[in-house]
Structures are given as C-alpha cells and as structure tokens.
Design a protein around this motif. Structure first.
Motif, PDB file in Angstrom:
ATOM      1  N   LEU A 142     -11.751  15.985 -69.464  1.00 19.97           N
ATOM      2  CA  LEU A 142     -10.580  16.460 -68.685  1.00 19.97           C
ATOM      3  C   LEU A 142     -10.664  16.315 -67.356  1.00 19.97           C
ATOM      4  CD1 LEU A 142      -8.109  18.559 -69.278  1.00 19.97           C
ATOM      5  CD2 LEU A 142      -9.564  20.248 -68.691  1.00 19.97           C
ATOM      6  N   ARG A 143     -11.874  16.049 -66.697  1.00 19.10           N
ATOM      7  CA  ARG A 143     -12.198  15.919 -65.449  1.00 19.10           C
ATOM      8  C   ARG A 143     -11.321  14.758 -64.655  1.00 19.10           C
ATOM      9  NH1 ARG A 143     -17.001  16.026 -65.881  1.00 19.10           N
ATOM     10  NH2 ARG A 143     -17.479  14.036 -65.849  1.00 19.10           N
ATOM     11  N   GLU A 144     -11.417  13.417 -65.395  1.00 18.18           N
ATOM     12  CA  GLU A 144     -10.564  12.420 -64.770  1.00 18.18           C
ATOM     13  C   GLU A 144      -9.100  12.748 -64.943  1.00 18.18           C
ATOM     14  OE1 GLU A 144     -11.477  11.450 -68.948  1.00 18.18           O
ATOM     15  OE2 GLU A 144     -12.489  12.520 -67.484  1.00 18.18           O
ATOM     16  N   HIS A 145      -8.527  13.415 -65.367  1.00 23.07           N
ATOM     17  CA  HIS A 145      -6.789  13.793 -65.446  1.00 23.07           C
ATOM     18  C   HIS A 145      -6.588  14.629 -64.084  1.00 23.07           C
ATOM     19  CE1 HIS A 145      -6.587  11.522 -69.084  1.00 23.07           C
ATOM     20  NE2 HIS A 145      -7.472  12.412 -69.527  1.00 23.07           N
ATOM     21  N   TRP A 146      -7.456  15.382 -63.242  1.00 21.53           N
ATOM     22  CA  TRP A 146      -7.093  15.938 -62.133  1.00 21.53           C
ATOM     23  C   TRP A 146      -6.930  14.968 -60.877  1.00 21.53           C
ATOM     24  CZ3 TRP A 146      -5.324  20.332 -63.538  1.00 21.53           C
ATOM     25  CH2 TRP A 146      -5.884  21.131 -64.803  1.00 21.53           C
ATOM     26  N   ASP A 147      -5.826  15.161 -60.025  1.00 21.81           N
ATOM     27  CA  ASP A 147      -5.903  14.347 -58.772  1.00 21.81           C
ATOM     28  C   ASP A 147      -6.528  15.015 -57.573  1.00 21.81           C
ATOM     29  OD1 ASP A 147      -3.729  12.410 -59.959  1.00 21.81           O
ATOM     30  OD2 ASP A 147      -2.434  14.069 -59.783  1.00 21.81           O
ATOM     31  N   GLU A 148      -6.426  16.372 -57.760  1.00 23.87           N
ATOM     32  CA  GLU A 148      -7.371  17.058 -56.709  1.00 23.87           C
ATOM     33  C   GLU A 148      -7.872  18.481 -57.639  1.00 23.87           C
ATOM     34  OE1 GLU A 148      -8.171  16.988 -53.426  1.00 23.87           O
ATOM     35  OE2 GLU A 148      -6.506  15.435 -52.878  1.00 23.87           O
ATOM     36  N   VAL A 149      -8.908  18.960 -57.216  1.00 29.46           N
ATOM     37  CA  VAL A 149      -9.740  20.042 -57.694  1.00 29.46           C
ATOM     38  C   VAL A 149     -10.399  20.796 -56.755  1.00 29.46           C
ATOM     39  CG1 VAL A 149     -11.601  21.020 -59.078  1.00 29.46           C
ATOM     40  CG2 VAL A 149     -10.214  19.156 -59.759  1.00 29.46           C
ATOM     41  N   VAL A 150      -9.634  22.072 -56.398  1.00 27.87           N
ATOM     42  CA  VAL A 150     -10.316  23.070 -55.528  1.00 27.87           C
ATOM     43  C   VAL A 150     -11.244  23.832 -56.176  1.00 27.87           C
ATOM     44  CG1 VAL A 150      -9.579  24.854 -53.875  1.00 27.87           C
ATOM     45  CG2 VAL A 150      -7.870  23.095 -54.413  1.00 27.87           C
ATOM     46  N   TYR A 151     -12.330  23.696 -55.674  1.00 33.89           N
ATOM     47  CA  TYR A 151     -13.348  24.698 -56.407  1.00 33.89           C
ATOM     48  C   TYR A 151     -13.831  25.889 -55.445  1.00 33.89           C
ATOM     49  CZ  TYR A 151     -17.761  26.182 -58.784  1.00 33.89           C
ATOM     50  OH  TYR A 151     -18.685  26.898 -59.267  1.00 33.89           O
ATOM     51  N   LEU A 152     -13.490  27.227 -56.035  1.00 34.88           N
ATOM     52  CA  LEU A 152     -13.873  28.343 -55.227  1.00 34.88           C
ATOM     53  C   LEU A 152     -15.312  28.578 -55.537  1.00 34.88           C
ATOM     54  CD1 LEU A 152     -10.879  30.447 -55.925  1.00 34.88           C
ATOM     55  CD2 LEU A 152     -11.213  28.505 -54.031  1.00 34.88           C
ATOM     56  N   ASP A 153     -16.172  28.650 -54.412  1.00 33.59           N
ATOM     57  CA  ASP A 153     -17.465  28.922 -54.533  1.00 33.59           C
ATOM     58  C   ASP A 153     -17.768  30.178 -54.014  1.00 33.59           C
ATOM     59  OD1 ASP A 153     -20.185  27.932 -54.918  1.00 33.59           O
ATOM     60  OD2 ASP A 153     -20.513  27.415 -52.998  1.00 33.59           O
ATOM     61  N   ALA A 154     -18.774  30.975 -55.016  1.00 28.82           N
ATOM     62  CA  ALA A 154     -19.189  32.138 -54.535  1.00 28.82           C
ATOM     63  C   ALA A 154     -20.354  32.579 -55.472  1.00 28.82           C
ATOM     64  CB  ALA A 154     -18.363  33.357 -54.940  1.00 28.82           C
ATOM     65  N   SER A 155     -21.381  33.422 -55.028  1.00 27.64           N
ATOM     66  CA  SER A 155     -22.538  33.593 -55.835  1.00 27.64           C
ATOM     67  C   SER A 155     -21.998  34.242 -57.053  1.00 27.64           C
ATOM     68  CB  SER A 155     -23.409  34.755 -55.033  1.00 27.64           C
ATOM     69  OG  SER A 155     -22.899  35.987 -54.916  1.00 27.64           O
ATOM     70  N   ILE A 156     -22.983  34.158 -58.063  1.00 28.76           N
ATOM     71  CA  ILE A 156     -22.787  34.649 -59.430  1.00 28.76           C
ATOM     72  C   ILE A 156     -22.503  36.214 -59.191  1.00 28.76           C
ATOM     73  CG2 ILE A 156     -23.767  34.858 -61.919  1.00 28.76           C
ATOM     74  CD1 ILE A 156     -22.724  32.433 -61.501  1.00 28.76           C
ATOM     75  N   GLU A 157     -23.244  36.642 -58.535  1.00 23.19           N
ATOM     76  CA  GLU A 157     -23.609  38.145 -58.545  1.00 23.19           C
ATOM     77  C   GLU A 157     -22.237  38.757 -58.067  1.00 23.19           C
ATOM     78  OE1 GLU A 157     -27.407  36.525 -58.613  1.00 23.19           O
ATOM     79  OE2 GLU A 157     -25.767  35.976 -57.248  1.00 23.19           O
ATOM     80  N   ARG A 158     -21.716  38.068 -57.003  1.00 23.82           N
ATOM     81  CA  ARG A 158     -20.542  38.768 -56.343  1.00 23.82           C
ATOM     82  C   ARG A 158     -19.267  38.306 -57.055  1.00 23.82           C
ATOM     83  NH1 ARG A 158     -20.131  39.629 -50.712  1.00 23.82           N
ATOM     84  NH2 ARG A 158     -22.245  39.305 -49.655  1.00 23.82           N
ATOM     85  N   ALA A 159     -19.290  37.378 -57.780  1.00 20.17           N
ATOM     86  CA  ALA A 159     -18.253  36.987 -58.638  1.00 20.17           C
ATOM     87  C   ALA A 159     -18.064  37.764 -60.027  1.00 20.17           C
ATOM     88  CB  ALA A 159     -18.263  35.641 -59.215  1.00 20.17           C
ATOM     89  N   GLU A 160     -19.370  38.127 -60.477  1.00 21.36           N
ATOM     90  CA  GLU A 160     -19.582  39.033 -61.720  1.00 21.36           C
ATOM     91  C   GLU A 160     -19.238  40.449 -61.411  1.00 21.36           C
ATOM     92  OE1 GLU A 160     -22.767  39.317 -65.391  1.00 21.36           O
ATOM     93  OE2 GLU A 160     -23.436  38.887 -63.441  1.00 21.36           O
ATOM     94  N   GLY A 161     -19.746  40.838 -60.201  1.00 23.08           N
ATOM     95  CA  GLY A 161     -19.200  42.443 -59.839  1.00 23.08           C
ATOM     96  C   GLY A 161     -17.634  42.261 -59.952  1.00 23.08           C
ATOM     97  N   ARG A 162     -16.958  41.416 -59.173  1.00 19.85           N
ATOM     98  CA  ARG A 162     -15.538  41.437 -59.035  1.00 19.85           C
ATOM     99  C   ARG A 162     -14.949  41.468 -60.480  1.00 19.85           C
ATOM    100  NH1 ARG A 162     -16.204  38.082 -54.317  1.00 19.85           N
ATOM    101  NH2 ARG A 162     -15.315  36.431 -55.373  1.00 19.85           N
ATOM    102  N   GLY A 163     -15.292  40.545 -61.289  1.00 14.92           N
ATOM    103  CA  GLY A 163     -14.837  40.272 -62.585  1.00 14.92           C
ATOM    104  C   GLY A 163     -15.082  41.665 -63.620  1.00 14.92           C
ATOM    105  N   ILE A 164     -16.115  42.428 -63.394  1.00 11.25           N
ATOM    106  CA  ILE A 164     -16.430  43.606 -64.262  1.00 11.25           C
ATOM    107  C   ILE A 164     -15.409  44.569 -63.588  1.00 11.25           C
ATOM    108  CG2 ILE A 164     -18.104  45.486 -64.478  1.00 11.25           C
ATOM    109  CD1 ILE A 164     -20.264  43.326 -64.549  1.00 11.25           C
ATOM    110  N   VAL A 165     -15.234  44.800 -62.407  1.00 13.54           N
ATOM    111  CA  VAL A 165     -14.248  45.663 -61.808  1.00 13.54           C
ATOM    112  C   VAL A 165     -13.030  45.551 -62.243  1.00 13.54           C
ATOM    113  CG1 VAL A 165     -12.998  46.681 -59.799  1.00 13.54           C
ATOM    114  CG2 VAL A 165     -15.640  46.277 -59.847  1.00 13.54           C
ATOM    115  N   ARG A 166     -12.379  44.177 -62.324  1.00  9.76           N
ATOM    116  CA  ARG A 166     -11.164  43.731 -62.903  1.00  9.76           C
ATOM    117  C   ARG A 166     -10.820  43.877 -64.228  1.00  9.76           C
ATOM    118  NH1 ARG A 166     -10.560  37.504 -62.642  1.00  9.76           N
ATOM    119  NH2 ARG A 166     -11.975  38.044 -64.668  1.00  9.76           N
ATOM    120  N   ASP A 167     -11.918  43.734 -64.875  1.00 11.29           N
ATOM    121  CA  ASP A 167     -11.615  43.658 -66.368  1.00 11.29           C
ATOM    122  C   ASP A 167     -12.277  44.967 -67.283  1.00 11.29           C
ATOM    123  OD1 ASP A 167     -10.450  41.272 -66.128  1.00 11.29           O
ATOM    124  OD2 ASP A 167     -12.365  39.983 -66.459  1.00 11.29           O
TER     125      ASP A 167
END
Length: 221
Positions: A142-167
């Motif tokens: 799939l990777r070669e079919h993107w013209d640009e990829v924006v990667y949002l970088d965050a620590s696992i702990e911070r992203a997981e905490g936000r995801g748990i609250v959201r879900d």
C-alpha cells in the motif's frame, strides 16, 4: 508554532504539489494519536488554499466483522492484518486516483454500522487533494500508492491514554478500553512500528505529543 500554523504549513506543502493526478495523502500514526481530527482540519485548510479537498473516511474501508475478528476479538495480529480492507482502498481508490487513473474512486466499500458491503463511487477533480487517515496505511503493498504521508508522532503512552478516554464508552467502560488497547489496538500498533518503520518512511512528520501544540519535525520548515 500554534496548531493553526502547523496545519497551514502542511497544507501549503500539499497544495504546492502537482503530480498530474489527484494528490493522495495518508495521515498515519498509532491508535489514539489524533489522525482523524488532524485530517479533517487539514482538508479544511487545503480547501482554504484554493485546492479541491476530499476526505475519505476510514470507517468506510473496514472488513466485515467475520473477517475483522477471524483471528479472535482480542488478537493484535488480527487487528493489524484484518481490520481494514486495504486491498479495496488500493484497487478501488488509490490506483484510480493515481497516474493514468480514471479518477473515479470508491468513497466507501463498507457500512460499519450495519456491517454491509456497500460500494459508493465518486469522481475527483484532477487537481484534488485526497486525504485518508488510518493506522497501518504504510504496510507493504500500500505504501507506494501514497504521494505524501503525514505521520503524527507521539509516545505510545500519551496516544494510548487519549484513545482510552475517547473510546471508553464505545468499548464498555474504562477498564474494558484499557484491556482492548493493551492486548489488541496498541499491541497491533507495536507490530506495525516494528515491521514497517512508518515514521522513518513518512514524507512529513509532526510531533503530536501535545495536539494543541504540534510541531513539524520533518521536513523542517
């Protein structure tokens, strides 16, 4: 830079690109990092800069439940391999939007609420910027079919905490959400990080530890 500044900087880079077909942009990152919100806001900024902007909703590219859970409802490998119908995304959306394509793309192939296969098509303007946000979108094939990829970088702990609250409500409460993230969602993200190095392969990296104060890391502004 403020969040508004970062969104404008990324939007400007994208609207300056003219590959001769609709620009295919992926917004990548681990679960809970804020991909969907960032993509929605980015589409608005791109349109404000004068380019047609299209947001593809990742909910419309899931597999049916029988496929999503065939390795077990708690399987990390199952979530990584079976959650999204990336073959349909590639063949029915990204390829038609790419070089020599018809520009007639699938806006969705599945209804998540009813679990029905439902294909809906649209035609993109030749100068459109098409944005799709999902985890795992830089997997092999799939990777070669993107013209640009924006990667949002965050620590696992911070992203997981936000995801748990959201879900939490959707997953049956905070304890259930914590279990789901530990054993399925974030565990799948760890597989992705180990196998694909998505941050290293992205064309734009945004530090998203604090969504209110993101920062463009690569390419440097």
């Amino acid at each position: 830079m403020t969040r508004s500044d970062v969104l404008d900087a990324v939007a400007r880079r994208l609207v300056e690109r003219d590959p001769g077909h609709p620009l295919r942009v992926g917004v990548d990152g681990v679960c809970g990092v804020g991909k969907s919100t960032f993509a929605e806001e980015l589409v608005g900024r791109i349109a404000a800069h004068g380019r047609p902007a299209i947001l593809l909703d990742s909910d419309g590219f899931h597999h049916v439940r029988a496929v999503r859970y065939r390795q077990g409802r708690e399987s990390a490998r199952g979530y990584y391999e079976d959650a999204y119908d990336f073959d349909a995304l590639r063949d029915l959306a990204l390829r038609p939007l790419g070089p020599g394509g018809s520009r007639r793309y699938a806006a969705r192939v599945h209804d998540l609420a009813t679990d029905e296969v439902r294909r809906e098509f649209a035609t993109a303007p030749g100068d459109a910027v098409v944005v799709f946000a999902a985890t795992f979108l830089q997997r092999d094939g799939l990777r070669e079919h993107w013209d640009e990829v924006v990667y949002l970088d965050a620590s696992i702990e911070r992203a997981e905490g936000r995801g748990i609250v959201r879900d939490a409500e959707h997953l049956g409460g905070r304890d259930a959400a914590e279990q789901a993230y530990a054993f399925r969602y974030m565990a799948a993200c760890r597989i992705y990080l180990d196998e694909q190095d998505p941050r290293g392969r992205a064309s734009i990296v945004v530090d998203h530890d604090d969504p209110l104060h993101p920062r463009v890391v690569e390419p440097r502004a």
